[in-house]
Motif scaffolding. Sequence first.
Motif, PDB file in Angstrom:
ATOM      1  N   ALA A 153       0.832  -1.202   0.000  1.00  0.00           N
ATOM      2  CA  ALA A 153       0.000   0.000   0.000  1.00  0.00           C
ATOM      3  C   ALA A 153       0.869   1.255   0.000  1.00  0.00           C
ATOM      4  O   ALA A 153       0.627   2.199  -0.766  1.00  0.00           O
ATOM      5  N   PHE A 154       1.888   1.245   0.850  1.00  0.00           N
ATOM      6  CA  PHE A 154       2.788   2.399   0.925  1.00  0.00           C
ATOM      7  C   PHE A 154       3.538   2.588  -0.391  1.00  0.00           C
ATOM      8  O   PHE A 154       3.667   3.708  -0.892  1.00  0.00           O
ATOM      9  N   ALA A 155       4.018   1.486  -0.963  1.00  0.00           N
ATOM     10  CA  ALA A 155       4.812   1.572  -2.192  1.00  0.00           C
ATOM     11  C   ALA A 155       3.963   2.057  -3.372  1.00  0.00           C
ATOM     12  O   ALA A 155       4.418   2.879  -4.177  1.00  0.00           O
ATOM     13  N   ILE A 156       2.736   1.549  -3.481  1.00  0.00           N
ATOM     14  CA  ILE A 156       1.862   1.971  -4.579  1.00  0.00           C
ATOM     15  C   ILE A 156       1.527   3.453  -4.445  1.00  0.00           C
ATOM     16  O   ILE A 156       1.566   4.216  -5.430  1.00  0.00           O
ATOM     17  N   ALA A 157       1.197   3.875  -3.213  1.00  0.00           N
ATOM     18  CA  ALA A 157       0.892   5.294  -2.999  1.00  0.00           C
ATOM     19  C   ALA A 157       2.120   6.158  -3.238  1.00  0.00           C
ATOM     20  O   ALA A 157       2.036   7.246  -3.825  1.00  0.00           O
ATOM     21  N   ALA A 158       3.293   5.666  -2.805  1.00  0.00           N
ATOM     22  CA  ALA A 158       4.530   6.430  -2.993  1.00  0.00           C
ATOM     23  C   ALA A 158       4.884   6.554  -4.470  1.00  0.00           C
ATOM     24  O   ALA A 158       5.526   7.536  -4.879  1.00  0.00           O
TER      25      ALA A 158
END
Length: 353
Positions: free
Chosen positions: A159-164
């Motif tokens: 989730a963090f990587a996709i948003a980042a």
Amino acid sequence: MLFIPLPFVVALLLVILLLQMIRRREVTVLNPFFSCLIAAYALQSIVIGLRWGYDLMEVLPVQAVLAAAIASLAWLSFEGLRTERSPLERPLLWLHSLPPLLVVALVAFWPAPISLMLILIFAGYGVALICLASAGTDVLSSARLEGVINSHRALQVTAFAIAASAVIDVIISLDFAWSGGIHSGKIVAIGNVLAMLVLGTAATVAGTNQSPADVEVDDNESTSRPSVEDTQISASLDDLMQSRTLYRDVDLNLNRLARKMGLSVRQVSSAVNRVKSMSVSQYVNDYRVREACRSLADTEEPITRIMFDAGFQTKSNFNREFLRVTGMSPKAWRARAIVKPDEKTAKIIRLVG
């Protein structure tokens, strides 16, 4: 000397992870999107290597389409841990094919807004994955209870990587606007290589922690005070765990547990959250640790065998949960329990006895 870009090495590692997952045939049957996701990560890493290692501009359209597909596959993979239904039978599944198809159309007819479209795609799926992760471990009710914590952490990382990725795309767009893209190569190469490896590992962890589910999933809902129904459900669950030793089932998940009680996932999860002040995975692992404590004190069986008999599949999860419950390692606990129980060990012995 032949130059081999680092992304190619990362792609090789991802292929190895993919082959290991394929060997576990039940995983690919239960949720094939995890395998597709890792394959997409590997292919994207190769494309990045061709683009920034050999300066092949022709692969840029492929890179854009793969980026959109990865976002969709990430959502389909982790959302699939919520339900027993086959991922291929989900309603409106076709909607998640629209982002990459839309990028394909832009590549063919109107390339200008591709960067903006990718930012919107990553931002949308990133927010959706963050919302899914914020619901807690019990929302992944098709994941094995032993490994649900690792699956949830993999979800948080993804989730963090996709948003980042949306943020990184904005930075790259600004770099092109202000300096002609001087720093974009380093940003893309370093960021994507690390991201592909981390995300591929996360997808492997989450995918291999899925077990066959038996009922449809409801979202977890918790409040501070348990109701009379919660207390009754909790007591019934205690009786069921003690009389039928369900915790020994390595494939036990929240769906299966709810089916055996004739209740919804939401009812079971909420009751455990409110009455026990813990997640269902912690509740079940408490029973597994207690069983391991009995065996460590009463038998001379190897710790590894005791771990499997109690319902754990991996040593790392066993050691982590054992430390959480007892405050010490299995080896140290056995030594204290057998030789000279101290006050804390004696208390645990009374608890498990």
